[in-house]
Design a protein around this motif. Structure first.
Motif, mmCIF file in Angstrom:
data_model
loop_
_atom_site.group_PDB
_atom_site.id
_atom_site.type_symbol
_atom_site.label_atom_id
_atom_site.label_comp_id
_atom_site.label_asym_id
_atom_site.label_seq_id
_atom_site.Cartn_x
_atom_site.Cartn_y
_atom_site.Cartn_z
ATOM 1 N N ASP A 1 13.952 8.509 -0.475
ATOM 2 C CA ASP A 1 12.989 9.582 -0.224
ATOM 3 C C ASP A 1 13.626 10.644 0.666
ATOM 4 O O ASP A 1 14.270 10.350 1.657
ATOM 5 C CB ASP A 1 11.732 9.050 0.472
ATOM 6 C CG ASP A 1 10.844 8.301 -0.491
ATOM 7 O OD1 ASP A 1 10.887 8.644 -1.682
ATOM 8 O OD2 ASP A 1 10.158 7.376 -0.040
ATOM 9 N N THR B 1 12.001 2.351 -7.151
ATOM 10 C CA THR B 1 11.390 1.067 -6.834
ATOM 11 C C THR B 1 11.947 0.037 -7.813
ATOM 12 O O THR B 1 12.385 0.399 -8.910
ATOM 13 C CB THR B 1 9.856 1.124 -6.973
ATOM 14 O OG1 THR B 1 9.531 1.527 -8.312
ATOM 15 C CG2 THR B 1 9.255 2.100 -5.995
ATOM 16 N N ARG C 1 1.400 9.176 -6.207
ATOM 17 C CA ARG C 1 1.583 10.597 -5.950
ATOM 18 C C ARG C 1 2.618 11.194 -6.898
ATOM 19 O O ARG C 1 2.426 12.284 -7.452
ATOM 20 C CB ARG C 1 2.005 10.802 -4.480
ATOM 21 C CG ARG C 1 2.303 12.251 -4.109
ATOM 22 C CD ARG C 1 2.441 12.388 -2.606
ATOM 23 N NE ARG C 1 3.477 11.510 -2.081
ATOM 24 C CZ ARG C 1 4.770 11.822 -2.036
ATOM 25 N NH1 ARG C 1 5.185 12.998 -2.509
ATOM 26 N NH2 ARG C 1 5.651 10.979 -1.539
ATOM 27 N N PRO D 1 0.809 -1.233 0.000
ATOM 28 C CA PRO D 1 0.000 0.000 0.000
ATOM 29 C C PRO D 1 0.835 1.272 0.000
ATOM 30 O O PRO D 1 0.515 2.231 -0.711
ATOM 31 C CB PRO D 1 -0.827 -0.129 1.287
ATOM 32 C CG PRO D 1 -0.035 -1.053 2.163
ATOM 33 C CD PRO D 1 0.638 -2.010 1.244
ATOM 34 N N ASP D 2 1.925 1.306 0.775
ATOM 35 C CA ASP D 2 2.753 2.511 0.864
ATOM 36 C C ASP D 2 3.480 2.794 -0.448
ATOM 37 O O ASP D 2 3.541 3.938 -0.908
ATOM 38 C CB ASP D 2 3.765 2.380 2.007
ATOM 39 C CG ASP D 2 3.094 2.299 3.360
ATOM 40 O OD1 ASP D 2 1.954 2.806 3.480
ATOM 41 O OD2 ASP D 2 3.700 1.732 4.292
ATOM 42 N N LYS D 3 4.051 1.762 -1.043
ATOM 43 C CA LYS D 3 4.771 1.940 -2.307
ATOM 44 C C LYS D 3 3.840 2.376 -3.419
ATOM 45 O O LYS D 3 4.180 3.241 -4.242
ATOM 46 C CB LYS D 3 5.490 0.644 -2.695
ATOM 47 C CG LYS D 3 6.690 0.316 -1.826
ATOM 48 C CD LYS D 3 7.431 -0.898 -2.367
ATOM 49 C CE LYS D 3 8.687 -1.180 -1.547
ATOM 50 N NZ LYS D 3 9.441 -2.357 -2.075
ATOM 51 N N SER E 1 1.000 3.990 -3.083
ATOM 52 C CA SER E 1 0.578 5.358 -2.793
ATOM 53 C C SER E 1 1.658 6.362 -3.168
ATOM 54 O O SER E 1 1.378 7.411 -3.767
ATOM 55 C CB SER E 1 0.227 5.474 -1.312
ATOM 56 O OG SER E 1 -0.116 6.793 -0.979
ATOM 57 N N MET E 2 2.918 6.053 -2.846
ATOM 58 C CA MET E 2 4.022 6.941 -3.184
ATOM 59 C C MET E 2 4.180 7.083 -4.686
ATOM 60 O O MET E 2 4.341 8.185 -5.210
ATOM 61 C CB MET E 2 5.316 6.422 -2.549
ATOM 62 C CG MET E 2 6.550 7.308 -2.765
ATOM 63 S SD MET E 2 7.468 6.904 -4.273
ATOM 64 C CE MET E 2 8.140 5.297 -3.843
#
Length: 280
Positions: free
Chosen positions: A276, A182, A160, A152-154, A156-157
């Motif tokens: 990041d 990634t 964005r 989910p975090d990857k 979402s990033m």
């Protein structure tokens, strides 16, 4: 549940096809006898080698030793069964790339060792692009829900960043291929989820992975030609390695120069890795 069953069916069908293809290995071509005095010994050695070429040796290489053995075996078959070797290589490459199985670098090196620098690079680039696109389509059809659940975090990033760089999306995708925030396999699977058009995706894979494919293929060419460490550390080889490195780094330098002016990345480089940047 239906998407999971569909994905399992696709994987099972592809695996059965690849396994069946490896089983129908043509008869080994007869090697020319060496000009030695003991002709009987040579003929015995040839017949023994021909009878001891099991199809079980046709497996994905996991290290350089297995890679070299596989390259020699396929070169042996290529003299009389070029079509079969080409079909087997393309099928294995697309299988690994479509299902995001690590190890494509070994197959790129193998392409250089078997098909040479030009045909090998063309094959590696086309198969990388087609295989990644098949991974994109499989993810779009079967994997969206599972990828979002697992990463989910990857996701979402990445979503964005894609939204922030819509005005220069192709260059942003090229930047991701040259300087991956990634892994490539994750980008292939998550691209349809974050609404990256398949045309942009296709072009970014073909262009963005050219330097990587070029280095791997040239490595395979040298691996097939080098017989000893003396050959590897000759001035000719060292100059060739330097030229390969310069040609591979040039596109990345251009993309990075453009990215500093146009792309919204919010990332910083630490020891060659993209991380990041934390907002204070």
């Amino acid at each position: 549940m239906r998407s999971l069953v569909g994905l399992i069916a696709v994987v099972a069908t592809a695996s059965l096809y690849l396994y069946s293809l490896s089983l129908y290995l043509p008869a080994a071509p007869r090697r020319r006898p060496h000009p030695a005095a003991d002709r009987k010994h040579v003929e015995t050695e040839v017949s023994t080698d021909s009878s001891e070429e099991p199809s079980s040796r046709l497996k994905f290489p996991s290290d350089l030793e297995e890679l070299r053995e596989l390259a020699e075996l396929l070169q042996f078959y290529k003299t009389e069964h070029t079509g079969y070797v080409l079909l087997l290589f393309c099928s294995a490459y697309l299988y690994k790339q479509s299902f995001a199985i690590p190890g494509s670098s070994f197959l790129n090196i193998l392409a250089g060792a078997i098909f040479g620098p030009y045909q090998g690079l063309l094959l590696a680039s086309v198969l990388t692009t087609v295989g990644s696109t098949m991974c994109y389509l499989l993810s779009q059809a079967f994997g969206k829900r599972y990828i979002v659940t697992l990463f989910p975090d990857k996701v979402s990033m990445l979503q964005r960043k894609v939204g922030e760089n819509q005005d220069c999306l192709l260059f942003f995708l090229l930047f991701l291929r040259f300087f991956p925030m990634t892994p490539n396999w994750f980008l292939n699977m998550s691209a349809p989820i974050v609404n990256i058009p398949i045309t942009f995706f296709f072009c970014s894979v073909f262009i963005g992975l050219l330097p990587y494919n070029f280095i791997c293929v040239q490595t395979g060419v040298m691996l097939s030609e080098v017989a000893s460490l003396d050959d590897l550390f000759s001035w000719e080889r060292l100059l060739q390695l330097l030229a390969i490195a310069c040609m591979a780094l040039l596109p990345g330098a251009l993309i990075r120069h453009f990215s500093q002016k146009r792309l919204k990345l919010d990332v910083q480089t630490q020891n060659g890795l993209i991380t990041d940047k934390k907002v204070q």
